[in-house]
Structures are given as C-alpha cells and as structure tokens.
Scaffold this motif. Structure first.
Motif, mmCIF file in Angstrom:
data_model
loop_
_atom_site.group_PDB
_atom_site.id
_atom_site.type_symbol
_atom_site.label_atom_id
_atom_site.label_comp_id
_atom_site.label_asym_id
_atom_site.label_seq_id
_atom_site.Cartn_x
_atom_site.Cartn_y
_atom_site.Cartn_z
ATOM 1 N N GLU A 79 0.824 -1.212 0.000
ATOM 2 C CA GLU A 79 0.000 0.000 0.000
ATOM 3 C C GLU A 79 0.858 1.261 0.000
ATOM 4 O O GLU A 79 0.515 2.254 -0.658
ATOM 5 C CB GLU A 79 -0.949 0.000 1.192
ATOM 6 C CG GLU A 79 -1.964 1.147 1.147
ATOM 7 C CD GLU A 79 -3.131 0.939 2.082
ATOM 8 O OE1 GLU A 79 -4.001 1.834 2.132
ATOM 9 O OE2 GLU A 79 -3.178 -0.101 2.767
ATOM 10 N N GLU A 80 1.976 1.251 0.715
ATOM 11 C CA GLU A 80 2.858 2.422 0.720
ATOM 12 C C GLU A 80 3.435 2.675 -0.667
ATOM 13 O O GLU A 80 3.500 3.821 -1.130
ATOM 14 C CB GLU A 80 3.987 2.229 1.729
ATOM 15 C CG GLU A 80 3.538 2.281 3.181
ATOM 16 C CD GLU A 80 4.699 2.083 4.138
ATOM 17 O OE1 GLU A 80 5.353 3.079 4.478
ATOM 18 O OE2 GLU A 80 4.963 0.924 4.520
ATOM 19 N N VAL A 81 3.866 1.613 -1.331
ATOM 20 C CA VAL A 81 4.395 1.759 -2.696
ATOM 21 C C VAL A 81 3.316 2.271 -3.629
ATOM 22 O O VAL A 81 3.563 3.148 -4.475
ATOM 23 C CB VAL A 81 4.971 0.415 -3.198
ATOM 24 C CG1 VAL A 81 5.306 0.492 -4.687
ATOM 25 C CG2 VAL A 81 6.218 0.036 -2.400
ATOM 26 N N GLU A 82 2.100 1.767 -3.482
ATOM 27 C CA GLU A 82 0.986 2.244 -4.311
ATOM 28 C C GLU A 82 0.773 3.742 -4.109
ATOM 29 O O GLU A 82 0.570 4.499 -5.077
ATOM 30 C CB GLU A 82 -0.282 1.474 -3.957
ATOM 31 C CG GLU A 82 -0.259 0.013 -4.364
ATOM 32 C CD GLU A 82 -1.366 -0.809 -3.723
ATOM 33 O OE1 GLU A 82 -1.536 -1.969 -4.103
ATOM 34 O OE2 GLU A 82 -2.077 -0.275 -2.830
ATOM 35 N N PHE A 111 8.650 1.042 -12.480
ATOM 36 C CA PHE A 111 9.404 1.874 -11.538
ATOM 37 C C PHE A 111 10.724 1.208 -11.175
ATOM 38 O O PHE A 111 11.774 1.860 -11.144
ATOM 39 C CB PHE A 111 8.564 2.112 -10.280
ATOM 40 C CG PHE A 111 9.290 2.850 -9.192
ATOM 41 C CD1 PHE A 111 9.498 4.220 -9.287
ATOM 42 C CD2 PHE A 111 9.767 2.178 -8.073
ATOM 43 C CE1 PHE A 111 10.170 4.912 -8.288
ATOM 44 C CE2 PHE A 111 10.434 2.861 -7.074
ATOM 45 C CZ PHE A 111 10.645 4.226 -7.177
ATOM 46 N N GLN A 112 10.699 -0.079 -10.891
ATOM 47 C CA GLN A 112 11.915 -0.790 -10.509
ATOM 48 C C GLN A 112 12.949 -0.790 -11.637
ATOM 49 O O GLN A 112 14.149 -0.588 -11.398
ATOM 50 C CB GLN A 112 11.565 -2.228 -10.099
ATOM 51 C CG GLN A 112 10.799 -2.309 -8.779
ATOM 52 C CD GLN A 112 10.252 -3.686 -8.499
ATOM 53 O OE1 GLN A 112 9.986 -4.474 -9.405
ATOM 54 N NE2 GLN A 112 10.068 -4.011 -7.217
ATOM 55 N N LYS A 113 12.502 -1.000 -12.855
ATOM 56 C CA LYS A 113 13.429 -0.976 -13.996
ATOM 57 C C LYS A 113 14.034 0.408 -14.179
ATOM 58 O O LYS A 113 15.232 0.542 -14.439
ATOM 59 C CB LYS A 113 12.693 -1.416 -15.264
ATOM 60 C CG LYS A 113 12.346 -2.892 -15.291
ATOM 61 C CD LYS A 113 11.571 -3.253 -16.553
ATOM 62 C CE LYS A 113 11.209 -4.728 -16.575
ATOM 63 N NZ LYS A 113 10.419 -5.088 -17.789
ATOM 64 N N ARG A 114 13.193 1.431 -14.047
ATOM 65 C CA ARG A 114 13.688 2.808 -14.224
ATOM 66 C C ARG A 114 14.702 3.177 -13.158
ATOM 67 O O ARG A 114 15.681 3.881 -13.426
ATOM 68 C CB ARG A 114 12.506 3.786 -14.201
ATOM 69 C CG ARG A 114 12.910 5.268 -14.248
ATOM 70 C CD ARG A 114 13.608 5.606 -15.546
ATOM 71 N NE ARG A 114 14.055 6.985 -15.560
ATOM 72 C CZ ARG A 114 15.231 7.405 -15.109
ATOM 73 N NH1 ARG A 114 16.085 6.532 -14.552
ATOM 74 N NH2 ARG A 114 15.573 8.673 -15.174
ATOM 75 N N MET A 115 14.524 2.708 -11.927
ATOM 76 C CA MET A 115 15.400 3.074 -10.825
ATOM 77 C C MET A 115 16.509 2.051 -10.571
ATOM 78 O O MET A 115 17.214 2.144 -9.573
ATOM 79 C CB MET A 115 14.576 3.276 -9.541
ATOM 80 C CG MET A 115 13.604 4.441 -9.639
ATOM 81 S SD MET A 115 14.461 5.996 -9.948
ATOM 82 C CE MET A 115 13.195 6.919 -10.831
ATOM 83 N N GLY A 116 16.650 1.093 -11.472
ATOM 84 C CA GLY A 116 17.744 0.144 -11.356
ATOM 85 C C GLY A 116 17.621 -0.815 -10.187
ATOM 86 O O GLY A 116 18.627 -1.326 -9.692
ATOM 87 N N ILE A 117 16.393 -1.063 -9.732
ATOM 88 C CA ILE A 117 16.163 -1.971 -8.598
ATOM 89 C C ILE A 117 16.122 -3.400 -9.109
ATOM 90 O O ILE A 117 15.383 -3.714 -10.048
ATOM 91 C CB ILE A 117 14.858 -1.607 -7.874
ATOM 92 C CG1 ILE A 117 14.940 -0.191 -7.303
ATOM 93 C CG2 ILE A 117 14.550 -2.606 -6.777
ATOM 94 C CD1 ILE A 117 13.630 0.332 -6.746
ATOM 95 N N GLN A 118 16.899 -4.256 -8.487
ATOM 96 C CA GLN A 118 16.946 -5.664 -8.880
ATOM 97 C C GLN A 118 16.496 -6.553 -7.721
ATOM 98 O O GLN A 118 16.896 -6.305 -6.577
ATOM 99 C CB GLN A 118 18.379 -6.031 -9.323
ATOM 100 C CG GLN A 118 18.885 -5.208 -10.492
ATOM 101 C CD GLN A 118 20.365 -5.472 -10.773
ATOM 102 O OE1 GLN A 118 21.002 -6.326 -10.160
ATOM 103 N NE2 GLN A 118 20.924 -4.721 -11.702
ATOM 104 N N TYR A 123 7.407 -6.863 -7.134
ATOM 105 C CA TYR A 123 7.133 -7.120 -5.722
ATOM 106 C C TYR A 123 7.457 -5.860 -4.912
ATOM 107 O O TYR A 123 8.547 -5.287 -5.032
ATOM 108 C CB TYR A 123 7.968 -8.296 -5.218
ATOM 109 C CG TYR A 123 7.690 -8.671 -3.781
ATOM 110 C CD1 TYR A 123 6.600 -9.473 -3.458
ATOM 111 C CD2 TYR A 123 8.507 -8.218 -2.745
ATOM 112 C CE1 TYR A 123 6.332 -9.824 -2.129
ATOM 113 C CE2 TYR A 123 8.254 -8.556 -1.425
ATOM 114 C CZ TYR A 123 7.163 -9.353 -1.123
ATOM 115 O OH TYR A 123 6.904 -9.688 0.184
ATOM 116 N N ALA A 124 6.522 -5.431 -4.078
ATOM 117 C CA ALA A 124 6.676 -4.204 -3.294
ATOM 118 C C ALA A 124 7.462 -4.480 -2.024
ATOM 119 O O ALA A 124 6.905 -4.580 -0.932
ATOM 120 C CB ALA A 124 5.321 -3.599 -2.976
ATOM 121 N N GLY A 125 8.790 -4.584 -2.160
ATOM 122 C CA GLY A 125 9.649 -4.837 -1.020
ATOM 123 C C GLY A 125 10.147 -3.562 -0.379
ATOM 124 O O GLY A 125 9.787 -2.443 -0.777
#
Length: 266
Positions: A79-82, A111-118, A123-125
């Motif tokens: 919910e926070e990520v949303e 969002f994860q791809k744009r910010m380089g998150i792997q 998944y909203a970790g």
C-alpha cells in the motif's frame, strides 16, 4: 340574332358574379382558401417544445483491479508503494488498496526498472518502498532555480533533478553520493569544468563513463557498481546508465550545480 342574346347575357352575368366574389374577398382581406386551413400542426409542435425533456441517466463505470498477474504475493510494503507511485504519477495506474493487481504489478515493475532496482519483478519490497519515498519527499524547493539550467542534488534523499528557469525538465531520479570517512560530496553552488565520455580514475583504477567534473576529484558519472548498495561513493555523484547518458547530452561546461543537504551517516 334574337337567340344569341340570352347566351351572351348569361356569360356576362357569370363573369360579373365571379368578379364580385373576388372583390368581396379582397375587400375583406381574406384568402378564400385560408378559410379551410387549420394551424393544428404548428400548435402541436409548440406544445411539444414546451414540454420538458427527460434525460436518461448515464451509469458511471468504476475501474476495478485485475487479479490475474504474475507478481506473486502482495508485497510487505504494497500500500505504501501504491501511494508513492500514485503521487509520482508517471508509472501507470495503481490501486491504493494494499492488494497486488495486474495494474499495480505493471507500474511497480516499470518503476523498478527505471530506478535500477533488482530484481524488477513487481514485488513491493523494502528497497522499492524506500526509493519511492526518497523521490516523493525530495525537497524540490530547496534548490535555487536561478535563471538558467541548474542540476539539483539533494544529498539527504540521494536524488537529482534538473530545472530550467525554475521548471523541472528532468527527474527526479536516484543518485549515490559520498560515504562517511572523509568522502562526503561537496555542497554549494558549483559548475561543470570539464567532461569526457570515459575518464580513467587513477586512484581507483577504473573507467568512469560519462564523466562530468565539478569539484577537485568529484564529478557526475555512471555507476560502476550496484547503485542501491549500502555504501556510497568516494565523493562523486553516481548515476544510473540512463541518467548518465541523458545528463551528459543535456549539460555543458559552465552549467550550474546546486548540491545541498546531508547524506545520512556522513
């Protein structure tokens, strides 16, 4: 001759009668044909126009989240990520309900791809939540916009954006700046003094892609490691590949940088 007179007289009398009736009609101002016309159609039309028209109510459709997705279970920080992605407003539709959906999954992956998150699996970790929060809470008003192109770097939130005459024209995006132990990134208003597509770092023996120098040995450049590790740089402002390329093309020697705030732990 005697037999023709009655015929002639009857013709004259008939013409006189016709003329007399026409004269009466003209004198009375009435058209004899109008006597039989009734304005029924016009009256009916006027009555219809005066009657109120009832509008058929249009049913409003409410969008509902699609449950078919490949993102696994709902994330711990769903919910926070949303909420953060909804505030950023550039990663697609999200439903702020704390439940994973096809739409949420797509937006989180983007969002994860744009910010380089792997891994960028939707998944909203915790990392995804922290990065999104940093972008939303960046102090945009703390950067002096000036009257030209300005690179704004918020050390507190580890973010960067670019303004032109006060309007944001790029970002915000993530960066990694100097770590503790005497490697803090210089603050203040600085300028880009030189740039190189690839610069060799003598102290660390590594090539620095899309180098743009701004203070002593510090500069903007593409990161050579994972940008979301728990450490920091040796003073440089590390960038994701996409941002390093965009800023290298956008900026020129002499352009202004405003670096402010304080990286946590430094």
């Amino acid at each position: 001759m005697v037999r023709r007179r009655p015929v002639l007289l009857s013709v004259v009398l008939s013409m006189a009668m016709v003329f007399g009736m026409g004269t009466w009609a003209w004198a009375s101002g009435k058209d004899s044909t109008a006597v039989f016309a009734e304005p029924v159609a016009e009256a009916t039309q006027t009555a219809q126009e005066d009657e109120p028209v009832e509008e058929t109510p249009v049913e409003q459709e409410t969008a509902t989240p699609a449950s078919d997705h490949s993102c696994g279970d709902t994330g711990d920080y769903q919910e926070e990520v949303e909420e953060f992605l909804a505030a950023l407003g550039e990663y697609g539709d999200v439903f702020i309900d704390g439940e994973q959906s096809k739409e949420d999954c797509k937006a989180i992956k983007k969002f994860q791809k744009r910010m380089g998150i792997q891994p960028a699996e939707g998944y909203a970790g915790e990392l995804t939540r922290n990065v999104a929060e940093r972008l939303v809470e960046s102090d945009l008003a703390a950067c002096d916009p000036g009257g030209q192109l300005v690179v704004c770097i918020d050390l507190t939130h580890q973010t960067l954006w670019v303004t032109s005459v006060g309007e944001i024209v790029y970002g915000p995006t993530v960066v990694r700046t100097g770590m503790a132990g005497g490697y803090k990134t210089q603050t203040g208003k600085l300028t880009i003094t030189n740039k190189n597509v690839s610069e060799w770092s003598k102290p660390y023996k590594v090539w620095l892609p899309y180098w743009q120098h701004f203070y002593m040995g510090q500069g903007l450049h593409e990161t050579t490691t994972y940008i979301h590790d728990s450490f920091g740089s040796h003073g440089c402002v590390n960038l994701l590949h996409e941002d390093a390329v965009a800023l290298f093309d956008m900026l020129d020697v002499g352009d202004v940088m405003h670096i402010f705030g304080n990286r946590p732990g430094t």
